[in-house]
Design a protein around this motif. Structure first.
Motif, PDB file in Angstrom:
ATOM      1  N   GLY A 137      -4.385   0.395  -3.307  1.00  0.00           N
ATOM      2  CA  GLY A 137      -5.196   0.594  -2.113  1.00  0.00           C
ATOM      3  C   GLY A 137      -6.561   1.095  -2.542  1.00  0.00           C
ATOM      4  N   SER A 138      -7.530   0.978  -1.619  1.00  0.00           N
ATOM      5  CA  SER A 138      -8.860   1.501  -1.925  1.00  0.00           C
ATOM      6  C   SER A 138      -8.794   3.014  -2.065  1.00  0.00           C
ATOM      7  CB  SER A 138      -9.817   1.180  -0.776  1.00  0.00           C
ATOM      8  OG  SER A 138      -9.974  -0.195  -0.632  1.00  0.00           O
TER       9      SER A 138
ATOM     10  N   ASP B 280       0.876  -1.170   0.000  1.00  0.00           N
ATOM     11  CA  ASP B 280       0.000   0.000   0.000  1.00  0.00           C
ATOM     12  C   ASP B 280       0.918   1.225   0.000  1.00  0.00           C
ATOM     13  OD1 ASP B 280      -1.532   2.181   0.803  1.00  0.00           O
ATOM     14  OD2 ASP B 280      -2.852   0.959   2.066  1.00  0.00           O
TER      15      ASP B 280
ATOM     16  N   LYS C  75       1.313   3.304   3.081  1.00  0.00           N
ATOM     17  CA  LYS C  75       1.704   2.728   4.369  1.00  0.00           C
ATOM     18  C   LYS C  75       3.177   2.361   4.416  1.00  0.00           C
ATOM     19  CE  LYS C  75      -2.771   0.853   5.619  1.00  0.00           C
ATOM     20  NZ  LYS C  75      -3.420  -0.431   5.468  1.00  0.00           N
TER      21      LYS C  75
HETATM   22 MG   LIG Z   1      -4.841   0.550   1.721  1.00  0.00          MG
END
Ligand SMILES: [Mg+2]
Ligand SMILES: CC(C)=CCC/C(C)=C/CC/C(C)=C/CC/C(C)=C/COP(=O)(O)OP(=O)(O)O
Ligand SMILES: O=P(O)(O)OC[C@@H](O)CO
Length: 252
Positions: free
Chosen positions: A53-54, A25, A28
């Motif tokens: 990622g969303s 991600d 992150k």
């Molecule tokens: Mg994510």
């Protein structure tokens, strides 16, 4: 364009070999942590990086892919939450249609917008039936996609959804409990989907130990995906790789 990555998924499935994908991600991780993850992934012969990622709030995706490309030859497959998450420096793109949901934008809308851009790119397009499964709590992807996941204990709904996806011509099925899922998808559901379709089956969401990864493989997943578990504990990467490689060795 030769479908190199799709062929890799298909030939592994035909030979009953399992693959391991690490989800990164971009929000992150930072360059130092990512470099460490890449080195571990190379050492432990990870098969694929999924990047996405969303919701992506930073603008580091391009740099992250460059870092991966400079330090490994592991294919980079985009795992987009929307058509804003397309990056031409990746190798391939999971062209996800969220077939467990009834949100037209995620079934076909975003795809129409992305198609002309993708057509001109060198990205390998991987038409993927994306199926979200309830995992005990609302996940980012179910919230952002505004869709209802398939109930945890209804394998027949997942199997029929996967069959319909395959009949529509989708080349991969991705069963996802959602990142950070409370529990992984049940073996019963994985086995039921596996029995119902011939295309390679990707499974992820909530896998936090090598034992859980083994259960998912044994139930019939061809590719297992881990994100959060490795973000929290880098050792999990080597442990899962070992399970996958031992499983594959036992076949020969
Ligand atoms: Mg994510
Ligand atoms: C057609 C194109 C290019 C894009 C549309 C793609 C579709 C249909 C996406 C489906 C819905 C969606 C939001 C998928 C995102 C899946 C994903 C990358 C999940 C990774 O985990 P996160 O949901 O970011 O979890 P965390 O909260 O742990 O970060
Ligand atoms: O982060 P985790 O829970 O491992 O999930 C991975 C992936 O399948 C989520 O879309």
């Amino acid at each position: 364009m030769t479908p190199t990555i799709l062929n890799r998924f298909i030939s592994a499935k035909v030979n009953r070999l399992k693959s391991f994908a690490v989800l990164i991600d971009p929000d992150k991780t930072d360059a130092a942590a990512c470099l460490q993850l890449i080195r571990h992934s190379v050492e432990n012969k990870v098969d694929f990086f999924f990047v996405g990622g969303s919701l992506i709030t930073g603008n580091t995706m391009g740099q992250l892919i460059k870092l991966i490309k400079t330090n490994s030859s592991i294919p980079v497959i985009l795992f987009p939450g929307s058509n804003l998450h397309i990056d031409m420096s990746a190798d391939a793109l999971l062209f996800l249609s969220l077939i467990s949901g009834r949100n037209p934008e995620l079934l076909i809308g975003q795809h129409v917008i992305a198609a002309p851009v993708l057509k001109k790119s060198n990205l390998e397009i991987l038409p993927t039936g994306y199926i979200l499964i309830d995992s005990g709590r609302q996940t980012t992807v179910s919230y952002i996609s505004n869709t209802t996941p398939i109930p945890y204990d209804k394998p027949e709904i997942a199997a029929c959804t996967a069959m319909a996806g395959e009949m529509l011509g989708l080349k991969l099925i991705y069963l996802d409990g959602g990142s950070g899922a409370q529990k992984q998808i049940s073996s019963r559901m994985i086995a039921s989907v596996r029995k119902s379709v011939d295309v390679p089956l990707i499974v992820g969401g909530g896998i936090r130990s090598a034992e859980e990864a083994a259960e998912v493989m044994e139930a019939g997943a061809d590719v297992i995906v881990i994100g959060n578990g490795i973000e929290k504990n880098l050792n999990l990467l080597a442990e899962v790789s070992e399970k996958v490689h031992n499983y594959n060795k036992a076949l020969s």
